[in-house]
Scaffold this motif. Structure first.
Motif, PDB file in Angstrom:
ATOM      1  N   GLY A   1      18.535  17.986  32.254  1.00  0.00           N
ATOM      2  CA  GLY A   1      19.710  18.255  33.065  1.00  0.00           C
ATOM      3  C   GLY A   1      19.571  19.540  33.865  1.00  0.00           C
ATOM      4  O   GLY A   1      18.716  20.389  33.574  1.00  0.00           O
ATOM      5  N   ASN A   2      20.409  19.675  34.871  1.00  0.00           N
ATOM      6  CA  ASN A   2      20.399  20.866  35.718  1.00  0.00           C
ATOM      7  C   ASN A   2      21.831  21.270  36.034  1.00  0.00           C
ATOM      8  O   ASN A   2      22.757  20.456  36.002  1.00  0.00           O
ATOM      9  N   ALA A   3      22.007  22.532  36.360  1.00  0.00           N
ATOM     10  CA  ALA A   3      23.296  23.020  36.819  1.00  0.00           C
ATOM     11  C   ALA A   3      23.063  24.215  37.729  1.00  0.00           C
ATOM     12  O   ALA A   3      22.075  24.936  37.589  1.00  0.00           O
ATOM     13  N   VAL A   4      23.991  24.417  38.671  1.00  0.00           N
ATOM     14  CA  VAL A   4      23.876  25.543  39.587  1.00  0.00           C
ATOM     15  C   VAL A   4      25.276  26.031  39.933  1.00  0.00           C
ATOM     16  O   VAL A   4      26.205  25.236  40.115  1.00  0.00           O
ATOM     17  N   SER A   5      25.411  27.335  39.997  1.00  0.00           N
ATOM     18  CA  SER A   5      26.668  27.926  40.442  1.00  0.00           C
ATOM     19  C   SER A   5      26.799  27.732  41.942  1.00  0.00           C
ATOM     20  O   SER A   5      25.851  27.946  42.695  1.00  0.00           O
ATOM     21  N   PHE A   6      28.014  27.328  42.373  1.00  0.00           N
ATOM     22  CA  PHE A   6      28.234  27.049  43.788  1.00  0.00           C
ATOM     23  C   PHE A   6      29.031  28.161  44.479  1.00  0.00           C
ATOM     24  O   PHE A   6      29.347  28.066  45.651  1.00  0.00           O
ATOM     25  N   GLY A   7      29.351  29.200  43.739  1.00  0.00           N
ATOM     26  CA  GLY A   7      30.110  30.297  44.327  1.00  0.00           C
ATOM     27  C   GLY A   7      29.274  31.135  45.281  1.00  0.00           C
ATOM     28  O   GLY A   7      28.041  31.066  45.289  1.00  0.00           O
ATOM     29  N   TYR A   8      29.961  31.909  46.115  1.00  0.00           N
ATOM     30  CA  TYR A   8      29.284  32.822  47.039  1.00  0.00           C
ATOM     31  C   TYR A   8      29.897  34.210  46.899  1.00  0.00           C
ATOM     32  O   TYR A   8      31.117  34.344  46.781  1.00  0.00           O
TER      33      TYR A   8
END
Length: 291
Positions: free
Chosen positions: A130-137
């Protein structure tokens, strides 16, 4: 010392955990705990007993990932692979001892820390691969500032095509703080994706509408509808109306579920400086530090 507002069983359990965490000895007998609860938060021994039962249930769910040993006679602090994660989430919880005292206005840092923990946990949502990434800036992963470009960047990271829907350039994150997915080895379309909203706010139900799945279906060309997740650092009484209300509209990932997910993969460190700094600051404002 300071006046604390602690009333619910879940909150008293959190107060006990915090007290043991910041104490010098790392353990409280039941008599000492009853005395401390009465003097600091005005809780009766019956309420303490109910909170200890809540802690025992947490221990049964988390096993060795739970950083406390609890019985009717005593509570003991113990080390573990995810003790730092648990302490961070405990301090981040709305109404926590930390947020009532030493972290009352540290919201930006706290929000980023919850996203960091959520990213590590949600990468294990579907297990190995699995993978995950923060989408905030701003983003440590190189996400463009413009929302239009950011969606294209995210699509490439996930392995899908950008959708045809209009993406307002000034939009920030479309209600999504972390994205998790699990590609198959064939790299073909049709794989699970989860969109997560992370919040440190006390009012959680209003956050369930932050993610509009119809809009996201127009922004990302996904063959399978994504899951909508609400990530919170606290706990919710399982048999209570709050959990049932939330669970009807969104999948709730609370403190215990975050710890469970973290335990499914390699241990990832969090910003220990914030956690240890918060614990150190608490030692100056709570009575438990003297015990």
């Amino acid at each position: 010392m300071t006046d604390l507002e602690v009333s619910t069983t879940e909150a008293i359990a959190d107060w006990i955990e915090t007290s043991v965490l910041v104490s010098r000895s790392g353990h409280f007998g039941r008599d000492k705990l009853d005395d401390l609860a009465q003097s600091e938060i005005g809780a009766s021994s019956m309420k303490v007993a109910m909170a200890l039962d809540t802690m025992a249930k947490r221990a049964s769910v988390l096993g060795s990932s739970y950083p406390f040993v609890v019985s009717d006679l005593a509570v003991l602090r113990r080390d573990g692979a995810h003790a730092g994660h648990y302490a961070a989430l405990l301090h981040l919880t709305p109404g926590s001892v930390a947020r009532q005292t030493v972290r009352a206005s540290d919201t930006a840092v706290m929000g980023e820390l919850l996203e960091e923990i959520s990213e590590a946990a949600l990468a294990n949502f579907w297990g190995d691969g699995g993978n995950a990434v923060s989408f905030g800036y701003p983003s440590k992963h190189g996400r463009p500032e413009s929302f239009d470009q950011a969606v294209g960047w995210l699509a490439k990271r996930i392995g899908v095509e950008p959708g045809r829907g209009y993406r307002p350039p000034r939009r920030k994150d479309g209600g999504v703080d972390v994205v998790a997915w699990r590609q198959f080895a064939d790299r073909r379309p049709g794989f699970p994706v989860a969109l997560a909203q992370c919040t440190i706010q006390a009012e959680t139900f209003t956050k369930t509408t932050d993610i509009d799945l119809r809009l996201w279906a127009s922004w990302l060309a996904m063959d399978v509808d994504p899951l909508s997740l609400l990530v919170i650092p606290g706990t919710i009484r399982a048999a209570g109306p709050d959990w049932r209300q939330l669970a009807t509209v969104v999948m709730v990932i609370d403190r215990l579920r975050l710890l469970e997910l973290l335990g499914r993969g390699p241990t990832k460190d969090v910003d220990n400086s914030w956690v240890t700094g918060t614990t150190s600051l608490l030692q100056a404002v709570v009575r438990a530090s003297e015990l």
